[in-house]
Design an enzyme around this catalytic site. Sequence first.
Site, short mmCIF file in Angstrom:
data_model
loop_
_atom_site.label_atom_id
_atom_site.label_comp_id
_atom_site.label_asym_id
_atom_site.label_seq_id
_atom_site.Cartn_x
_atom_site.Cartn_y
_atom_site.Cartn_z
N SER A 276 13.33 36.57 5.78
CA SER A 276 13.70 37.87 6.04
C SER A 276 13.92 38.62 4.75
CB SER A 276 15.22 37.77 6.39
OG SER A 276 15.10 37.58 7.92
N LYS B 88 11.47 41.79 4.45
CA LYS B 88 11.69 42.68 5.25
C LYS B 88 11.74 44.12 4.55
CE LYS B 88 13.99 40.28 9.00
NZ LYS B 88 15.43 39.84 9.50
N TYR C 94 4.77 38.84 12.51
CA TYR C 94 6.12 38.65 11.86
C TYR C 94 6.28 37.46 11.27
CZ TYR C 94 11.17 38.15 11.68
OH TYR C 94 12.40 37.64 11.31
N TYR D 199 23.32 41.61 6.56
CA TYR D 199 23.80 41.36 7.98
C TYR D 199 25.06 42.05 8.14
CZ TYR D 199 19.65 38.52 7.75
OH TYR D 199 18.28 38.11 7.57
N VAL E 59 16.81 33.21 5.53
CA VAL E 59 17.29 32.00 6.27
C VAL E 59 16.83 30.65 5.41
CG1 VAL E 59 18.08 32.35 8.63
CG2 VAL E 59 15.67 31.70 8.14
#
Length: 416
Positions: free
Chosen positions: A70, A73, A188, A240, A258
Site C-alpha cells: 500500500s 498508493k 493493482y 487507515y 502490509v
Amino acid sequence: MINEPNRINPIPELLDALVGGLREDTGGTVASYIPELAYADPEHFGLAMCTLDGHVYAAGEADVPFTIQSVSKPFVYALALDEFGLDEVMRRVGVEPSGEAFNAIRLEPGTGRPPNPMVNAGAILTTSLLPFDRILDGLARFAGRTLPVDETVYASEYRTGDLNRSLAYLMSSLGALTADPLESTAAYFRQCSVRVTASDLAVMAGVLANAGAHPVTGERIVSRDSASQVLTVMASCGMYDFSGEWLLRVGLPAKSGVSGGLVAALPAQFGIGLYSPRLDQHGNSVRAIGACEELSARFGLHVMNPVVRKASAVYERRDLSGGIAVRRLEGDLGFAGTEPLTRELAGSPPSALVLDLDRVGDPHPAALRMLDRLVQSLAEDSVPVVVVDHRRRGLLRNAETEFGSLGEAQQYLDRS
Ligand code: GLN
C-alpha cells in the site's frame, strides 16, 4: 550516497541507536492473508532518511528488498493527479478519511465512489485511471532507479485477492469503476508487488517533501501542486483508522503497507522510509511507528510545530547615492520571506531598485507573483527595477531588464 560510518556526524549514530533500541520490540504479527508475505524475516528492521540535497542516511536493514504494497498508493495517486488534475481525479475518488480498515467495503452511497485513494477501493480505482507501464515507470522515477516486480508475491496475491476483486466488481456495478474489474485489480496487485528497500522509500518520500522534484537528480517527477495534494491526503488518510492519532502524535504525512513498509515526509525538509514486517491491529508496522514517534519527538519533526524561519529573505540592503536601493535576496522565497520587502518598499519607494536574486533557489510561484506585482507597481510610479541573476532565469517579468552581476546593474542605473 549511503552514509559511511562517521565519528563526527552525530546523525548516523542517533539513527543506529534508535533502530537498535526498537529491535527489542517484537510485538505484532507478520501479514499472512497474502500467503507469500508470511515468509518475510520478522527481525528485519531498516530505516533511511533522505535529505533534500540528496543525502541518504541508512540504519539497520535499509537495503533489504520487500514488496511496496500500500505504500505505492500515494505515489500512484500523485501520478494520476499529475495527469488529470485534482478536480478530475476527485470526481472518481474522494478524499475523506474513512476511519476504517484498509480493505473496508465502504463506498459513497449512490455513486459508489471510494472514500479516499489510501484504502484499497480508492487505490484500485486510481490504478484503473493509468496504463500499467506508466505506473511502473512513474514509481521508478520517484525512486530514481528501475524497480522489479516480485512475481511470486504477485501470483500469491492474485490467487488470494477475492476481496479486492469483489471491491472492484462492486464499484463497477455502481458505475464508479469504468475499466475492467479483473484487469484493474491485476494491475493493482502488480503495483503492490513492486520491490523496494527502505532507502528507496526514503528517496521517494523525499520527492514529495521536495515539492515534486527529485532530491538527488533535481529532475521534476510531479508538479508542486500534485506533491502537496498527495501529502495532504497522506496526512488525513495515510494510516487507515489510526490516521488521526498518528497526525496528532507524530505529525508527519505518511503511508503504511502490509509488508511492513512505511513512508513519511516532512515538507521542505526530508523523506523517511522504514521497513519492519510485524504489524499492529491496524495493519501498520509496529517498529516503524515506534521509530517515527521517537524521531519526531527527538528531532522536533511535527509538521504543526515547525522551526520559525528568519522572517525576511533579504540578506543585504544597500542604499546608494541617487536613491538607488539594492536588495539582495536568498533562499527559496515564500510568503513570509517576501512580505517584509514589499512592505518596506511600499513604505519608502526608492528612485531605482536593484533586486539581486542570484542566491534565490526555487521560489514559490505565489511569492514570485507577489514580488512581480510589486515591481509592476513601482514601474507604474516610474521607479525602474532591474534584476541580478547570473542564471538569467527571467524570474520577474515586470522587471526592466536582467543582468548577470551586480556591477553591471549598478552601471546601467548610474548611466540612466
Ligand atoms: N496489496 C495489499 C492488499 O490489497 C495492500 C494492502 C496494504 O498494504 N495495506 O491487500
